[in-house]
Write an enzyme that holds these catalytic residues in place. Structure first.
Site, PDB file in Angstrom:
ATOM      1  N   ASP A 186       1.044  -1.159  -0.085  1.00 54.85           N
ATOM      2  CA  ASP A 186      -0.123  -0.021   0.014  1.00 54.85           C
ATOM      3  C   ASP A 186       0.718   1.196   0.016  1.00 54.85           C
ATOM      4  O   ASP A 186       1.759   1.544   0.885  1.00 54.85           O
ATOM      5  CB  ASP A 186      -0.994  -0.003   1.220  1.00 54.85           C
ATOM      6  N   GLU A 270      -1.809  -1.507  -5.505  1.00 57.30           N
ATOM      7  CA  GLU A 270      -3.419  -0.575  -5.903  1.00 57.30           C
ATOM      8  C   GLU A 270      -3.114  -0.130  -7.349  1.00 57.30           C
ATOM      9  O   GLU A 270      -1.942   0.693  -7.445  1.00 57.30           O
ATOM     10  CB  GLU A 270      -3.653   0.423  -4.857  1.00 57.30           C
ATOM     11  N   ASP A 350      -2.569   1.431   6.799  1.00 54.12           N
ATOM     12  CA  ASP A 350      -2.021   0.890   5.614  1.00 54.12           C
ATOM     13  C   ASP A 350      -1.709  -0.870   5.828  1.00 54.12           C
ATOM     14  O   ASP A 350      -1.621  -1.145   4.475  1.00 54.12           O
ATOM     15  CB  ASP A 350      -0.615   1.590   5.378  1.00 54.12           C
TER      16      ASP A 350
END
Length: 399
Positions: A186, A270, A350
């Site tokens: 992340d 992501e 996170d």
């Protein structure tokens, strides 16, 4: 394709000749773009043929090698074709209509107009610009590289001098030692990245650290008179300061991506729309300073080189969903700790997101069949496959 870069060692007259070649390239590129604007139905071949007409019309254009002139036309067509592609795909917002270039900094030679000396440390340019013989300063030896594999040579100007980039037709492969580890990452601003195991990489803040010095150089530049020698010196120092920040970001991105690839067998991240994220006025500088886009480019490059699956997943609800039980816990961006009221799991925000990213990647791998991966147990001791199955059964009961 591999690109080897060398710094050029020459005299002032040779550097001036390179600058003249760059200006000719810019002129030809802009002329080709003007032809496309004024004439309907122009294609790439028309622009290539137009280069010969420009050489007859302008005496300075004949100084540049014919294939280098064609490379300038290719640059114009690249901007045009990109505009066409955005229109076909109905890209939202501006489509990137081609613009005239005013700050060209490179000239590109194809197969002709240059030759490499047998020692591999000197290159000679034979066109009419008068660049001549230049010494290549770098650690890679071109003498051992077959000449047919050298496809192109690009000369470019930077704040600290002139450089040559040699495009070599070769494939780079890396031998990966399996580690049995998979992770999701992340990306963030407080920490550059957090993985699914809770490990973090600190954000280097290259621009923030150099900001004080850059502001001082900006003030010094603003106090000088326009078109003066002192202004040129101040502008060059400022450009070197920004160049240093750029190289620091590049070095950090490469090393971090390489370390992740060599220590894992699968990596998920992501799929961020960074262009949309930087529209936030309060976070734009910090996001640009982190250089997530450059890091992800190197991550995918090293992944393909080592044949390691690097999977991009949608970022929807990765921070809101609980990685242990799947419950959705709404939280604002200022809340940095994930506390699940359903199962009682307490994790860093996170860290929780990284776990969810890895679980999404496992589902993607299972659907596409790109590889096999065994999901590690999460905070509650359940595997990702067990958790997904329970969600599906709960959905059936609810229906």
């Amino acid at each position: 394709m591999l690109i080897y870069e060398y710094k050029l060692d020459g005299n002032t007259a040779q550097y001036s000749a390179i600058g003249e070649a760059i200006r000719i390239t810019q002129c030809i590129r802009n002329k080709c773009l003007r032809l496309w604007m004024d004439t309907r139905g122009i294609n790439r071949n028309d622009l290539q043929c137009y280069c010969a007409e420009l050489a007859k019309a302008y005496s300075f254009a004949t100084l540049l090698n014919s294939q280098a002139r064609q490379s300038a036309a290719d640059r114009a067509w690249a901007a045009i074709s990109r505009f066409y592609e955005h229109c076909r795909n109905q890209k939202p917002g501006k489509k990137g209509y081609p613009q005239f270039q005013h700050d060209c900094r490179s000239v590109e030679y194809k197969q002709t107009g240059w030759r490499l000396e047998p020692d591999g440390k000197h290159i000679i340019f034979t066109d009419g610009c008068g660049i001549g013989r230049l010494r290549l300063i770098g650690c890679r030896d071109l003498a051992t590289c077959p000449l047919p594999q050298m496809m192109r040579v690009r000369l470019l100007k930077r704040a600290d001098g002139y450089y040559a980039q040699v495009l070599v037709k070769a494939e780079r492969h890396g031998e990966h030692v399996p580690t049995g580890k998979q992770t999701g990452i992340d990306l963030g601003l407080k920490a550059f990245l957090t993985d699914a195991q809770g490990n973090t990489v600190a954000n280097p803040h290259h621009l923030r650290k150099a900001e004080r010095k850059l502001k001082r150089l900006h003030r010094r530049l603003s106090r000088t008179q326009k078109k003066s020698a002192n202004r040129k010196k101040a502008r060059k120092k400022l450009a070197k300061g920004y160049l240093k920040v750029q190289r620091q970001r590049e070095d950090f991105a490469r090393k971090t991506a390489n370390a992740l690839i060599t220590s894992h067998d699968l990596i998920a991240y992501e799929h961020l729309r960074i262009a949309n994220l930087v529209k936030n006025r309060k976070l734009a500088k910090s996001i640009s300073d982190a250089a997530w886009g450059r890091f992800l480019q190197w991550l995918n490059y090293y992944g393909s080189m080592h044949s390691i699956p690097v999977i991009a997943v949608e970022p929807a609800f990765t921070s809101q969903d609980c990685s242990a039980c799947g419950a959705r816990v709404k939280k604002s961006l200022s809340v940095r700790t994930h506390i699940c009221p359903s199962c009682g799991v307490v994790l860093d925000r996170d860290h929780n997101a990284a776990r969810n990213i890895l679980e999404k990647a496992y589902r993607t791998v299972g659907q596409t069949g790109t590889g096999e991966a065994q999901a590690p147990p999460n905070a509650s001791g359940q595997t990702a496959s067990t958790r997904s199955g329970r969600r599906a059964r709960a959905g059936k009961r609810a229906g």
